[in-house]
Design an enzyme around this catalytic site. Sequence first.
Site, PDB file in Angstrom:
ATOM      1  N   GLU A  30       0.858  -1.186   0.000  1.00 44.64           N
ATOM      2  CA  GLU A  30       0.000   0.000   0.000  1.00 44.64           C
ATOM      3  C   GLU A  30       0.893   1.234   0.000  1.00 44.64           C
ATOM      4  OE1 GLU A  30      -3.752   1.965   2.372  1.00 44.64           O
ATOM      5  OE2 GLU A  30      -2.065   1.256   3.580  1.00 44.64           O
ATOM      6  N   TRP A  31       0.794   2.011  -1.068  1.00 45.35           N
ATOM      7  CA  TRP A  31       1.549   3.259  -1.114  1.00 45.35           C
ATOM      8  C   TRP A  31       0.706   4.364  -0.502  1.00 45.35           C
ATOM      9  CZ3 TRP A  31       2.316   6.817  -5.922  1.00 45.35           C
ATOM     10  CH2 TRP A  31       3.078   7.939  -5.534  1.00 45.35           C
ATOM     11  N   ARG A  62      -4.502   9.006   2.053  1.00 38.92           N
ATOM     12  CA  ARG A  62      -5.295   9.108   3.278  1.00 38.92           C
ATOM     13  C   ARG A  62      -5.268  10.558   3.756  1.00 38.92           C
ATOM     14  NH1 ARG A  62      -7.953   6.416   3.182  1.00 38.92           N
ATOM     15  NH2 ARG A  62      -7.084   4.378   3.696  1.00 38.92           N
ATOM     16  N   HIS A 118     -12.541   5.010   7.940  1.00 42.99           N
ATOM     17  CA  HIS A 118     -11.605   4.961   9.059  1.00 42.99           C
ATOM     18  C   HIS A 118     -12.100   5.854  10.183  1.00 42.99           C
ATOM     19  CE1 HIS A 118      -9.321   3.851   5.482  1.00 42.99           C
ATOM     20  NE2 HIS A 118      -8.545   3.152   6.276  1.00 42.99           N
ATOM     21  N   LYS A 143     -13.539  -1.703   2.947  1.00 43.66           N
ATOM     22  CA  LYS A 143     -12.545  -1.653   4.023  1.00 43.66           C
ATOM     23  C   LYS A 143     -13.043  -0.790   5.178  1.00 43.66           C
ATOM     24  CE  LYS A 143      -7.900  -0.162   5.297  1.00 43.66           C
ATOM     25  NZ  LYS A 143      -6.853   0.840   5.026  1.00 43.66           N
ATOM     26  N   SER A 205       1.377   2.400  10.057  1.00 41.76           N
ATOM     27  CA  SER A 205       0.497   3.408   9.465  1.00 41.76           C
ATOM     28  C   SER A 205      -0.815   3.503  10.220  1.00 41.76           C
ATOM     29  CB  SER A 205       0.235   3.087   7.984  1.00 41.76           C
ATOM     30  OG  SER A 205      -0.439   1.853   7.850  1.00 41.76           O
ATOM     31  N   GLN A 209      -0.794  -2.361  14.348  1.00 45.65           N
ATOM     32  CA  GLN A 209      -0.232  -3.201  13.295  1.00 45.65           C
ATOM     33  C   GLN A 209       0.875  -4.094  13.847  1.00 45.65           C
ATOM     34  OE1 GLN A 209       1.046  -0.784  10.006  1.00 45.65           O
ATOM     35  NE2 GLN A 209      -1.035  -0.425   9.270  1.00 45.65           N
TER      36      GLN A 209
END
Length: 225
Positions: A30-31, A62, A118, A143, A205, A209
């Site tokens: 994921e860039w 984002r 998110h 997502k 990020s 995680q």
Amino acid sequence: MKIVVPIMPTSLEEAQALELSRFEGADIIEWRADFLDKHSILTVAPAIFEKFAGFEIVFTIRTTREGGKIELTDGEYVTLIKDVAAIYSPDYIDFEYFTRKEVFDQMLGFSNLVLSYHNFEETPENLMELLSEMTNLTPRVVKVAVMPKNEQDVLDLMNFTRGFKAFNPEQEFVTMSMGKLGRLSRLAGDLVGSSWTFASLDNTSAPGQVALADMCRIREVLDAD
């Protein structure tokens, strides 16, 4: 369950310095282009797409509206997505659906959208409605990443994911409960029907995680007979 590793270079030099050998075990890159200023994204893009040509790539901007690093108008947001898509054809394009609804009609021609939501503050009470609205649009991926306040928030997210996947087996879902409390949700994707999990190298990020090396070992254990 595929492992996604975000990359967050803040300059062309940082992008060029990324070492491919460190991404062993990752399935998708994921860039996170929002770590650059808006004028540098197209300058850095060739280095990213050339270096990671052997991986599937998610192109993500984002924005600050959903906890990211860059502030863009709706027009700037859509234009950057379309420019990168036209030149580099990323495998997936993240779109912040609920904060960009007014321009969603401009994305209807894209079959590779990751419609995302998110919330770094809470797990909203209307989470089922949010999942339902995005699922009804049949994107490539739905997502959702939310912050739990308690154990029940984590279990609710996992149960909702399982239910939506059961009723929509062809739809890909990627869901996670963030932070230490929600870490279990990142490990149980195959159980609940979440297709991806996110793992980190040096910097995360999002809260909670797991490191890439650890996630690879966990997946190996979970996949063993």
